[in-house]
Design a protein around this motif. Sequence first.
Motif, PDB file in Angstrom:
ATOM      1  N   LEU A  27       0.822  -1.208   0.000  1.00  0.00           N
ATOM      2  CA  LEU A  27       0.000   0.000   0.000  1.00  0.00           C
ATOM      3  C   LEU A  27       0.859   1.263   0.000  1.00  0.00           C
ATOM      4  N   LEU A  69      -5.956   5.155  -0.539  1.00  0.00           N
ATOM      5  CA  LEU A  69      -4.956   4.399   0.215  1.00  0.00           C
ATOM      6  C   LEU A  69      -4.505   5.164   1.451  1.00  0.00           C
ATOM      7  N   ALA A 108      -6.155  -7.354  -3.117  1.00  0.00           N
ATOM      8  CA  ALA A 108      -7.614  -7.287  -2.996  1.00  0.00           C
ATOM      9  C   ALA A 108      -8.217  -8.686  -2.931  1.00  0.00           C
ATOM     10  N   GLU A 111      -8.547  -9.910   0.556  1.00  0.00           N
ATOM     11  CA  GLU A 111      -9.375  -9.123   1.474  1.00  0.00           C
ATOM     12  C   GLU A 111     -10.845  -9.474   1.275  1.00  0.00           C
ATOM     13  N   GLU A 114     -15.571  -4.329   2.376  1.00  0.00           N
ATOM     14  CA  GLU A 114     -15.252  -2.979   1.933  1.00  0.00           C
ATOM     15  C   GLU A 114     -13.774  -2.820   1.595  1.00  0.00           C
ATOM     16  N   GLY A 115     -12.902  -3.494   2.345  1.00  0.00           N
ATOM     17  CA  GLY A 115     -11.472  -3.425   2.050  1.00  0.00           C
ATOM     18  C   GLY A 115     -11.161  -3.907   0.649  1.00  0.00           C
ATOM     19  N   ARG A 116     -11.793  -4.984   0.259  1.00  0.00           N
ATOM     20  CA  ARG A 116     -11.592  -5.520  -1.082  1.00  0.00           C
ATOM     21  C   ARG A 116     -12.088  -4.533  -2.137  1.00  0.00           C
ATOM     22  N   VAL A 118     -12.412  -1.295  -1.953  1.00  0.00           N
ATOM     23  CA  VAL A 118     -11.557  -0.109  -2.030  1.00  0.00           C
ATOM     24  C   VAL A 118     -10.285  -0.429  -2.815  1.00  0.00           C
ATOM     25  N   LEU A 119      -9.678  -1.579  -2.546  1.00  0.00           N
ATOM     26  CA  LEU A 119      -8.462  -1.957  -3.264  1.00  0.00           C
ATOM     27  C   LEU A 119      -8.736  -2.183  -4.745  1.00  0.00           C
TER      28      LEU A 119
END
Length: 139
Positions: A27, A69, A108, A111, A114-116, A118-119
Amino acid sequence: MTTPTPIEDLEAALGAALESAELAGVLAAAWDTFDLVERVADAVTWDGGGDELEAMTAAQACSAGRQLLPLPEHGRPYDLPPVPPGAAALVPHVRLLRLVQAALDRVAATEAGEGRAVLEQAAGHARSGADALAAVRAQ
């Protein structure tokens, strides 16, 4: 044997970090790459050597990806290497964005929720930025 240029050194350093198994390292390298390439795109927007709209689109995509990020915990922004005229000068920056896209797609996949999302969105910005930057000085 040729001496590496500053962009080749940056490409090697960021590329190695993007291939890391450590999420925080990936990241941070992605953030740094978005920052660097946004400044490159801004620099070439008005240099008269290409498509200004594509350069602005690349800069906006990099800015949008970077905003998704977390700010890196260590380090400082990379110095902007000189960007000579010609399409070949942008190729390393396009490659870096493609590496960011691949790295963010890879992390991603590990994950959830939501994390997935966003990535994946950040990876999409890397793809858009790379496509736009590649078109700036295309002949």
